[in-house]
Motif scaffolding. Structure first.
Motif, PDB file in Angstrom:
ATOM      1  N   UNK A 312       0.993  -1.082   0.002  1.00 52.52           N
ATOM      2  CA  UNK A 312      -0.039   0.133  -0.214  1.00 52.52           C
ATOM      3  C   UNK A 312       0.833   1.399   0.048  1.00 52.52           C
ATOM      4  N   UNK A 313       2.178   1.198   0.634  1.00 49.37           N
ATOM      5  CA  UNK A 313       2.842   2.351   0.744  1.00 49.37           C
ATOM      6  C   UNK A 313       3.428   2.482  -0.546  1.00 49.37           C
ATOM      7  N   UNK A 314       4.003   1.624  -1.273  1.00 48.10           N
ATOM      8  CA  UNK A 314       4.668   1.665  -2.519  1.00 48.10           C
ATOM      9  C   UNK A 314       3.651   1.734  -3.901  1.00 48.10           C
ATOM     10  N   UNK A 315       2.437   1.578  -3.644  1.00 47.60           N
ATOM     11  CA  UNK A 315       1.507   1.291  -4.788  1.00 47.60           C
ATOM     12  C   UNK A 315       1.553   2.334  -5.819  1.00 47.60           C
ATOM     13  N   UNK A 316       1.433   3.782  -5.292  1.00 51.22           N
ATOM     14  CA  UNK A 316       1.207   5.014  -6.264  1.00 51.22           C
ATOM     15  C   UNK A 316       2.621   4.961  -7.098  1.00 51.22           C
ATOM     16  N   UNK A 317       3.839   4.711  -6.673  1.00 44.38           N
ATOM     17  CA  UNK A 317       5.035   4.699  -7.382  1.00 44.38           C
ATOM     18  C   UNK A 317       4.992   3.590  -8.287  1.00 44.38           C
ATOM     19  N   UNK A 318       4.424   2.275  -7.909  1.00 38.78           N
ATOM     20  CA  UNK A 318       4.584   1.217  -8.838  1.00 38.78           C
ATOM     21  C   UNK A 318       3.573   1.254  -9.962  1.00 38.78           C
ATOM     22  N   UNK A 319       2.328   1.990  -9.478  1.00 39.43           N
ATOM     23  CA  UNK A 319       1.172   1.939 -10.619  1.00 39.43           C
ATOM     24  C   UNK A 319       1.731   3.241 -11.472  1.00 39.43           C
ATOM     25  N   UNK A 320       2.476   4.207 -11.028  1.00 42.20           N
ATOM     26  CA  UNK A 320       2.663   5.424 -11.776  1.00 42.20           C
ATOM     27  C   UNK A 320       3.544   5.193 -12.801  1.00 42.20           C
ATOM     28  N   UNK A 321       4.594   4.077 -12.598  1.00 39.73           N
ATOM     29  CA  UNK A 321       5.538   3.600 -13.537  1.00 39.73           C
ATOM     30  C   UNK A 321       5.103   2.275 -14.457  1.00 39.73           C
ATOM     31  N   UNK A 322       3.878   1.778 -14.058  1.00 39.43           N
ATOM     32  CA  UNK A 322       3.276   0.780 -14.706  1.00 39.43           C
ATOM     33  C   UNK A 322       4.147  -0.639 -14.478  1.00 39.43           C
ATOM     34  N   UNK A 351      10.471  -1.362  -1.684  1.00 39.87           N
ATOM     35  CA  UNK A 351       9.306  -1.392  -3.060  1.00 39.87           C
ATOM     36  C   UNK A 351       9.614  -0.509  -3.709  1.00 39.87           C
ATOM     37  N   UNK A 352       9.543   0.865  -2.909  1.00 41.76           N
ATOM     38  CA  UNK A 352       9.488   2.132  -3.509  1.00 41.76           C
ATOM     39  C   UNK A 352      10.622   2.381  -4.272  1.00 41.76           C
ATOM     40  N   UNK A 353      11.932   1.909  -3.894  1.00 40.88           N
ATOM     41  CA  UNK A 353      13.245   2.049  -4.422  1.00 40.88           C
ATOM     42  C   UNK A 353      13.333   1.188  -5.625  1.00 40.88           C
ATOM     43  N   UNK A 354      12.721  -0.088  -5.558  1.00 40.62           N
ATOM     44  CA  UNK A 354      12.694  -0.645  -6.773  1.00 40.62           C
ATOM     45  C   UNK A 354      12.137  -0.345  -7.793  1.00 40.62           C
ATOM     46  N   UNK A 355      10.669   0.594  -7.713  1.00 40.54           N
ATOM     47  CA  UNK A 355       9.883   0.925  -8.378  1.00 40.54           C
ATOM     48  C   UNK A 355      10.675   2.106  -9.124  1.00 40.54           C
ATOM     49  N   UNK A 356      11.437   2.909  -8.247  1.00 41.21           N
ATOM     50  CA  UNK A 356      11.849   4.433  -8.746  1.00 41.21           C
ATOM     51  C   UNK A 356      12.914   3.970  -9.547  1.00 41.21           C
ATOM     52  N   UNK A 357      13.961   2.838  -9.466  1.00 38.61           N
ATOM     53  CA  UNK A 357      15.106   2.627 -10.398  1.00 38.61           C
ATOM     54  C   UNK A 357      14.719   1.557 -11.039  1.00 38.61           C
ATOM     55  N   UNK A 358      13.693   1.180 -11.771  1.00 33.15           N
ATOM     56  CA  UNK A 358      13.401   0.396 -12.748  1.00 33.15           C
ATOM     57  C   UNK A 358      12.357   1.041 -13.717  1.00 33.15           C
ATOM     58  N   UNK A 359      13.085   0.929 -14.896  1.00 31.21           N
ATOM     59  CA  UNK A 359      12.355   1.460 -15.916  1.00 31.21           C
ATOM     60  C   UNK A 359      11.008   1.311 -16.118  1.00 31.21           C
ATOM     61  N   UNK A 360       9.948   2.042 -16.620  1.00 34.97           N
ATOM     62  CA  UNK A 360       8.643   1.811 -16.912  1.00 34.97           C
ATOM     63  C   UNK A 360       8.306   0.448 -17.369  1.00 34.97           C
ATOM     64  N   UNK A 361       7.441  -0.176 -16.696  1.00 32.08           N
ATOM     65  CA  UNK A 361       6.733  -1.558 -17.382  1.00 32.08           C
ATOM     66  C   UNK A 361       7.765  -2.551 -16.757  1.00 32.08           C
ATOM     67  N   UNK A 362       8.303  -2.463 -15.649  1.00 30.49           N
ATOM     68  CA  UNK A 362       9.428  -3.444 -15.118  1.00 30.49           C
ATOM     69  C   UNK A 362       8.795  -4.365 -14.217  1.00 30.49           C
ATOM     70  N   UNK A 363       9.275  -5.385 -13.901  1.00 29.87           N
ATOM     71  CA  UNK A 363       8.696  -6.420 -13.104  1.00 29.87           C
ATOM     72  C   UNK A 363       9.386  -6.345 -11.621  1.00 29.87           C
ATOM     73  N   UNK A 364       8.684  -6.568 -10.510  1.00 29.17           N
ATOM     74  CA  UNK A 364       9.049  -6.551  -9.028  1.00 29.17           C
ATOM     75  C   UNK A 364       8.484  -7.545  -8.229  1.00 29.17           C
ATOM     76  N   UNK A 365       9.317  -8.238  -7.534  1.00 27.87           N
ATOM     77  CA  UNK A 365       8.849  -9.400  -6.776  1.00 27.87           C
ATOM     78  C   UNK A 365       9.194  -9.332  -5.460  1.00 27.87           C
ATOM     79  N   UNK A 366       8.019  -9.665  -4.608  1.00 22.83           N
ATOM     80  CA  UNK A 366       8.079  -9.293  -3.109  1.00 22.83           C
ATOM     81  C   UNK A 366       8.068 -11.047  -2.483  1.00 22.83           C
ATOM     82  N   UNK A 367       9.001 -11.340  -2.212  1.00 28.83           N
ATOM     83  CA  UNK A 367       8.996 -12.800  -1.624  1.00 28.83           C
ATOM     84  C   UNK A 367       9.146 -12.963   0.135  1.00 28.83           C
ATOM     85  N   UNK A 368       8.714 -13.910   0.689  1.00 28.45           N
ATOM     86  CA  UNK A 368       9.079 -14.567   1.961  1.00 28.45           C
ATOM     87  C   UNK A 368       9.695 -15.997   1.935  1.00 28.45           C
TER      88      UNK A 368
END
Length: 592
Positions: A312-322, A351-368
Motif C-alpha cells: 500500500x505504501x509503494x502502490x502509487x510509485x509502482x502504478x505510476x510507472x506501470x 519496494x519504492x526504491x525498486x519502482x523508482x530505479x526500474x524503467x517503466x513496465x518493469x517487474x518487481x517481486x516481493x517474497x518471503x
C-alpha cells in the motif's frame, strides 16, 4: 746444564726449587772433584770453580725469582686487561640488547640504511638494521633483508626510486626529512608517515602506519561531500511539493472555480503535503535513531499484513510507472514479533526504491522465505542494477543508488534508515546485483527466533456456514475420543474432508498416504507428545509446509514459545473458539 735450568726452574716452581737445585749442583760437583766420592774439595782450583758456580747459581736463582715476579705481574696485568675487555664487551652487548628491546617494543618500523657510493654519489642504500615491526613489512626473513640493497629487497608495494630520492641526500648531509608514502601492500592501500635523519654517514628512518588516520580523513571528507549533496537534495525535494502547492493556492483564488476543479486542487494539496510529511518523518526517524531515542513497539504480527501495508505504501510509485508486482507469501502463515509499522516502512521503502530505479513496465517481486536459521523478506527487480563497487556504500547516510538523484528523487537516507530499523529488530539487510542494468535484490534477514505463535483474536460468535467457503483436507489428532469426534463432526458440517486419529504414532503413519492442508494437533498425547509429532511433521518433505494448529489446554507464554519452536502456525487453548479456528484455517488455505 744445571746452571742453565736454574732460572727456568725458579720461574716455574719458585725460589726454593731453584735453591734446592743449586745445592744439588754444588753437592754433585763436590763429589766429582778430587778426591772422588768425598764432599771435601782439596785443590785450590776446584774450590774456585765451585765458588764461582755457587755465586753464579745464586745470581741465577735470584734472577729467576725476579723474572717470576715480573711474569706474575705481567699475567695479572694481562688478566686485568682481558677482564676489562670482557666487561666492555658485555657492556656493549647489554647496550645493544637494550637498544633492540627499546626499538622492538616501540611497535613502529625502524630502519638503519647505509649508503653505497659510486663515482662520488650515493647509488644505492643498504638495509643494515631493522626492528621486528619493520621486519613484518617484508615477505622475506630479516636475515635476508639485512645487507641487501633497497633496489632488490624492499617492503611490498614500496617504490625504490622514491626511497632513494628522499633518503639518499641525508647520507651526505646532516638534517631531517618527513613525508607521507602511499603503497599498495598485501592488505590493500596503506599510508606511512616517514621520519628520517642523518646519522654519521648513514640514515635512520621511522615508518609510521597512518592508514587509519588517512582513511578517517577521507571518510570525513566524503561525509562532508555527502552532507552538501544532501542539503542540496533536501532543498530540491522540498521545492518539488511546494511548487504545486503554491500553484494550487493561486488557482483557488481564481473566481468561478468549478467543484470538479476544487476537488482536484484538494487532491493535489493532500498528495503533496503527504509527500512533505514523509520527507520530514524520515529525517525525524534518522535523528531519533542517531540519538538512541527510537523504540520499537513489538507485537505478534502476520507477515501477510506487513506485506499488505508495504504494498500500500509503494502502490502509487509502482502504478505510476506501470510495473508488474508479484507477491509470493510463504506457503505457511507466519507471524513474527516485530514493530508492524516500522517493518512495513522498511519493506515499503525497498519496494519504492525498486519502482523508482526500474524503467517503466518493469517487474518487481516481493517474497518471503524461512528456514531454521532465519526469515528472509526480499524485493527483486529488473531495473538499473547496482555496480559492484557501489554495493558497500549504498546503506551509508546520504548515499544514492543512482548518482542522478535530481532525476530519481529522494534524500539518500531511506536505505540507511531501513538498515538501522532492521538492526533494531536484531536482523540485517543485504543488497546484491549482477551489475549495471541487470536488476537488484534487497533482502531483510530476521532471526528465526523472532517467529511467534500469535495470541488468538477476540472471541466472537461463529460465523454462519456459507456455501462459498472453500473445502479442505484436515487431519484431527486428539487422544480424547469425544473431543476429536465432536470437532470432526463440526468441521464436516462445513464441508471439509476430515480424517481423525487418536495418537501421535497414528498421525505420522497416516501422513504416508494422506496429504492434509491443515493438521489440528493436541499437545497432551500419550506416548509421543504433540511437540514431538509436530517436529516429525516438519521433518517430512511432504508436510513441511502444511498448516499446523495446536489444540491444547496449555496457554501460558512459555507454552506458546514451545509450540512456535516446534513449528506450529497457530496455538489455541481449549475450548476452541470456532470463529478463531475458521479464521486460522482460512488464512492458511489462502496461502499459495
Amino acid at each position: 746444564m744445571i746452571s742453565a735450568t736454574l732460572p727456568l726452574i725458579t720461574v716455574l716452581f719458585g725460589p726454593w726449587s731453584g735453591l734446592l737445585l743449586l745445592l744439588s749442583g754444588i753437592w754433585f760437583g763436590a763429589l766429582w772433584m778430587q778426591p772422588f766420592g768425598s764432599l771435601a774439595v782439596v785443590q785450590q782450583d776446584d774450590r774456585a770453580v765451585l765458588l764461582a758456580y755457587t755465586v753464579v747459581g745464586a745470581l741465577l736463582v735470584v734472577a729467576g725469582h725476579q723474572l717470576a715476579k715480573v711474569a706474575r705481574r705481567a699475567g695479572r696485568a694481562e688478566a686485568a686487561t682481558q677482564d676489562a675487555a670482557d666487561r666492555l664487551l658485555q657492556v656493549e652487548r647489554d647496550a645493544r640488547n637494550r637498544f633492540d628491546i627499546a626499538l622492538n617494543t616501540a611497535g613502529v618500523p625502524f630502519f638503519l640504511l647505509t649508503p653505497i657510493v659510486h663515482d662520488g654519489r650515493v647509488a644505492e642504500l643498504r638495509w643494515d638494521y631493522l626492528n621486528e615491526a619493520a621486519a613484518q613489512l617484508f615477505n622475506q626473513p630479516a636475515a635476508v633483508v639485512i645487507g641487501s640493497s633497497i633496489s632488490y629487497v624492499r617492503p611490498t608495494g614500496w617504490d625504490a626510486n622514491l626511497l632513494l630520492d628522499r633518503l639518499a641526500p641525508l647520507a651526505k648531509r646532516t638534517g631531517r626529512e618527513a613525508f607521507d608514502v602511499r603503497v599498495e601492500g598485501d592488505n590493500g592501500e596503506q599510508w606511512f608517515h616517514v621520519i628520517a635523519a642523518s646519522l654519521q654517514g648513514s640514515v635512520v628512518a621511522w615508518f609510521g602506519d597512518v592508514t587509519p588516520r588517512v582513511r578517517a580523513e577521507q571518510a570525513l571528507s566524503e561525509a562532508d561531500r555527502r552532507k552538501d549533496e544532501f542539503l542540496a537534495t533536501l532543498a530540491h525535494e522540498l521545492r518539488n511539493p511546494l511548487a504545486p502547492i503554491r500553484q494550487v493556492a493561486e488557482i483557488l483564488e481564481q473566481p468561478g472555480l468549478t467543484d470538479e476543479r476544487k476537488k482536484w486542487c484538494i487532491t493535489v494539496l493532500r498528495r503533496q503535503s503527504a509527500a512533505m510529511a514523509l520527507l520530514l518523518d524520515d529525517l525525524l526517524d534518522v535523528s531519533r535513531i542517531t540519538r538512541g531515542a527510537l523504540t520499537l513497539r513489538k507485537e505478534a504480527v502476520a507477515l501477510r499484513d506487513v506485506f499488505d501495508d508495504a504494498v500500500e505504501i509503494a502502490r502509487p510509485m509502482i502504478e505510476s510507472k506501470g510495473h508488474q508486482l508479484a507477491v509470493k507469501h510463504h506457503p505457511r502463515p507466519m507471524s513474527i514479533e516485530a514493530d508492524r509499522l516500522r517493518l512495513a516502512q522498511v519493506m515499503g521503502n525497498l519496494l519504492t526504491n525498486a519502482a523508482k530505479y526500474t524503467p517503466p513496465g518493469g517487474h518487481i517481486e516481493l517474497t518471503a522465505e524461512a528456514d531454521d536459521a532465519e526469515i528472509v523478506l526480499s524485493v527483486d527487480d529488473n531495473g538499473i542494477g547496482i555496480e559492484p563497487d557501489k554495493l558497500s556504500a549504498i546503506f551509508s547516510m546520504f548515499s544514492q543508488v543512482n548518482p542522478d538523484h535530481h532525476r530519481q528523487g529522494g534524500l539518500g537516507i531511506g536505505l540507511a534508515l531501513s538498515k538501522s530499523l532492521i538492526e533494531l529488530h536484531g536482523g540485517r539487510i543485504t543488497a546484491s546485483s549482477a551489475g549495471r542494468n541487470l536488476g537488484s535484490r534487497f533482502s531483510v534477514h530476521l532471526p528465526a527466533a523472532s517467529r511467534v505463535v500469535p495470541e488468538p483474536v477476540q472471541t466472537r460468535d461463529a460465523p454462519t456456514i456459507a456455501s462459498s467457503v472453500e473445502r479442505h483436507r484436515i487431519l484431527v489428532v486428539d487422544d480424547n475420543v469425544d473431543a476429536a469426534d465432536a470437532l470432526t463432526a463440526l468441521l464436516e458440517l462445513e464441508g471439509h474432508q476430515i480424517r481423525t486419529v487418536y495418537s501421535g504414532e497414528e498421525a505420522l503413519d497416516i501422513l504416508s498416504h494422506y496429504s492434509p492442508d491443515v493438521i489440528l494437533l493436541d499437545l497432551g498425547l500419550p506416548g509421543m507428545s504433540g511437540i514431538d509429532v509436530a517436529r516429525g511433521i516438519r521433518a517430512m518433505p511432504s508436510t513441511r509446509d502444511v498448516t499446523l494448529i495446536a489444540i491444547t489446554g496449555w496457554g501460558q507464554p512459555q507454552d506458546r514459545a514451545r509450540t512456535a519452536d516446534a513449528g506450529f502456525d497457530f496455538h489455541f487453548t481449549k475450548p476452541v473458539d470456532v470463529g478463531q479456528l475458521n479464521e486460522a484455517i482460512d488464512s492458511a488455505v489462502a496461502a499459495p
